[in-house]
Design a protein around this motif. Structure first.
Motif, PDB file in Angstrom:
ATOM      1  N   UNK A  87      64.453  26.241  41.320  1.00 45.21           N
ATOM      2  CA  UNK A  87      64.287  26.885  42.619  1.00 45.21           C
ATOM      3  C   UNK A  87      62.937  26.487  43.197  1.00 45.21           C
ATOM      4  N   UNK A  88      62.967  25.861  44.369  1.00 44.45           N
ATOM      5  CA  UNK A  88      61.746  25.466  45.066  1.00 44.45           C
ATOM      6  C   UNK A  88      61.615  26.363  46.296  1.00 44.45           C
ATOM      7  N   UNK A  89      60.464  27.006  46.427  1.00 48.41           N
ATOM      8  CA  UNK A  89      60.202  27.901  47.555  1.00 48.41           C
ATOM      9  C   UNK A  89      59.382  27.141  48.591  1.00 48.41           C
ATOM     10  N   UNK A 112      71.790  38.838  47.071  1.00 47.95           N
ATOM     11  CA  UNK A 112      72.773  38.759  45.999  1.00 47.95           C
ATOM     12  C   UNK A 112      72.288  37.898  44.841  1.00 47.95           C
ATOM     13  N   UNK A 113      73.114  37.853  43.795  1.00 48.24           N
ATOM     14  CA  UNK A 113      72.778  37.026  42.640  1.00 48.24           C
ATOM     15  C   UNK A 113      72.779  35.549  43.034  1.00 48.24           C
ATOM     16  N   UNK A 114      71.780  34.831  42.594  1.00 47.23           N
ATOM     17  CA  UNK A 114      71.748  33.391  42.812  1.00 47.23           C
ATOM     18  C   UNK A 114      72.742  32.755  41.845  1.00 47.23           C
ATOM     19  N   UNK A 115      73.660  31.989  42.405  1.00 44.92           N
ATOM     20  CA  UNK A 115      74.629  31.231  41.624  1.00 44.92           C
ATOM     21  C   UNK A 115      74.536  29.778  42.060  1.00 44.92           C
ATOM     22  N   UNK A 116      74.881  28.878  41.164  1.00 42.85           N
ATOM     23  CA  UNK A 116      74.858  27.462  41.503  1.00 42.85           C
ATOM     24  C   UNK A 116      76.258  26.897  41.371  1.00 42.85           C
ATOM     25  N   UNK A 117      76.556  25.879  42.173  1.00 52.60           N
ATOM     26  CA  UNK A 117      77.847  25.202  42.089  1.00 52.60           C
ATOM     27  C   UNK A 117      77.645  23.981  41.203  1.00 52.60           C
ATOM     28  N   UNK A 118      77.950  24.147  39.918  1.00 57.18           N
ATOM     29  CA  UNK A 118      77.792  23.065  38.964  1.00 57.18           C
ATOM     30  C   UNK A 118      78.941  22.082  39.070  1.00 57.18           C
ATOM     31  N   UNK A 119      78.632  20.811  38.863  1.00 61.02           N
ATOM     32  CA  UNK A 119      79.638  19.752  38.957  1.00 61.02           C
ATOM     33  C   UNK A 119      79.454  18.768  37.811  1.00 61.02           C
ATOM     34  N   UNK A 120      80.548  18.418  37.172  1.00 60.50           N
ATOM     35  CA  UNK A 120      80.526  17.411  36.117  1.00 60.50           C
ATOM     36  C   UNK A 120      80.884  16.069  36.739  1.00 60.50           C
ATOM     37  N   UNK A 121      79.876  15.226  36.926  1.00 59.69           N
ATOM     38  CA  UNK A 121      80.086  13.905  37.524  1.00 59.69           C
ATOM     39  C   UNK A 121      80.473  12.857  36.484  1.00 59.69           C
ATOM     40  N   UNK A 122      80.472  13.238  35.191  1.00 59.46           N
ATOM     41  CA  UNK A 122      80.883  12.298  34.153  1.00 59.46           C
ATOM     42  C   UNK A 122      82.393  12.122  34.226  1.00 59.46           C
ATOM     43  N   UNK A 175      65.166  26.758  47.865  1.00 63.13           N
ATOM     44  CA  UNK A 175      66.033  25.589  47.780  1.00 63.13           C
ATOM     45  C   UNK A 175      66.354  25.344  46.315  1.00 63.13           C
ATOM     46  N   UNK A 176      67.639  25.351  45.980  1.00 67.46           N
ATOM     47  CA  UNK A 176      68.072  25.177  44.596  1.00 67.46           C
ATOM     48  C   UNK A 176      68.426  23.706  44.372  1.00 67.46           C
ATOM     49  N   UNK A 209      75.395  18.011  37.697  1.00 67.59           N
ATOM     50  CA  UNK A 209      74.603  18.095  38.916  1.00 67.59           C
ATOM     51  C   UNK A 209      75.073  19.306  39.717  1.00 67.59           C
ATOM     52  N   UNK A 210      74.483  19.508  40.859  1.00 66.60           N
ATOM     53  CA  UNK A 210      74.859  20.625  41.721  1.00 66.60           C
ATOM     54  C   UNK A 210      75.448  20.097  43.013  1.00 66.60           C
ATOM     55  N   UNK A 211      76.576  20.669  43.403  1.00 67.90           N
ATOM     56  CA  UNK A 211      77.117  20.375  44.718  1.00 67.90           C
ATOM     57  C   UNK A 211      76.340  21.213  45.726  1.00 67.90           C
ATOM     58  N   UNK A 212      76.382  20.800  46.967  1.00 69.87           N
ATOM     59  CA  UNK A 212      75.656  21.517  48.017  1.00 69.87           C
ATOM     60  C   UNK A 212      74.155  21.561  47.711  1.00 69.87           C
ATOM     61  N   UNK A 213      73.643  20.491  47.128  1.00 66.09           N
ATOM     62  CA  UNK A 213      72.226  20.464  46.757  1.00 66.09           C
ATOM     63  C   UNK A 213      71.402  19.803  47.849  1.00 66.09           C
ATOM     64  N   UNK A 214      70.275  20.375  48.230  1.00 62.02           N
ATOM     65  CA  UNK A 214      69.842  21.647  47.674  1.00 62.02           C
ATOM     66  C   UNK A 214      70.590  22.816  48.303  1.00 62.02           C
TER      67      UNK A 214
END
Length: 143
Positions: free
Chosen positions: A113-115, A87-97, A59-60, A73-78
């Motif tokens: 990353x929480x397992x 595949x490569x772990x990628x994150x959906x970064x979001x600028x909430x400012x 869980x990212x 922050x991250x969208x689709x979190x976790x």
């Protein structure tokens, strides 16, 4: 003890690790420099791929320090990483400012990353669910 197999796609970045003993989240680093404008979302690679043991999920989560300091922050979190994904772990970064552009540099810690173990379940269709104290009361019903 179970093993988390990690393929480092970018040897210039550290392996995921906890910052302090007992921490739940393994830090993930940005593989590239990015600029995220206010309200923008962007896919950011971390430079690793993993093989989780069967019965586990990754869980990212966002990093709270970045969220409060910059609005990142991250969208689709976790984010969910299933045990079969390679595949490569990628994150959906979001600028909430609402005003300031966020600069992320290669090597910045951007997520954790929480397992967790996932129980094996079987799906059983029923005509009626058993009762509960809460029953069908929805959002906000518990106070």
């Amino acid at each position: 003890m179970h093993e988390l197999l990690i393929h480092r796609l970018d040897p210039g970045l550290p392996l995921p690790r906890t910052e302090n003993p007992g921490d739940a989240g393994l830090d993930l680093w940005a593989r590239t420099d990015v600029q995220i404008d206010p309200g923008q979302r962007l896919l950011i690679p971390t430079g690793i791929a993993i093989a989780l043991p069967p019965g586990f999920v990754g869980l990212v989560h966002p990093r709270s320090g970045m969220a409060i300091k910059t609005g990142f922050t991250l969208l689709n979190a976790p984010g969910t990483i299933d045990a079969g994904f390679r595949g490569e772990i990628c994150v959906i970064g979001h600028n909430a400012d609402p005003v300031t552009t966020i600069s992320i540099s290669r090597g910045d810690r951007i997520a954790q990353l929480v397992i967790q173990r996932i129980p094996e379940i079987s799906i059983v269709e029923v005509e009626q669910l058993p009762g509960s104290v809460r029953s069908e009361r929805g959002f906000g019903s518990s106070g």
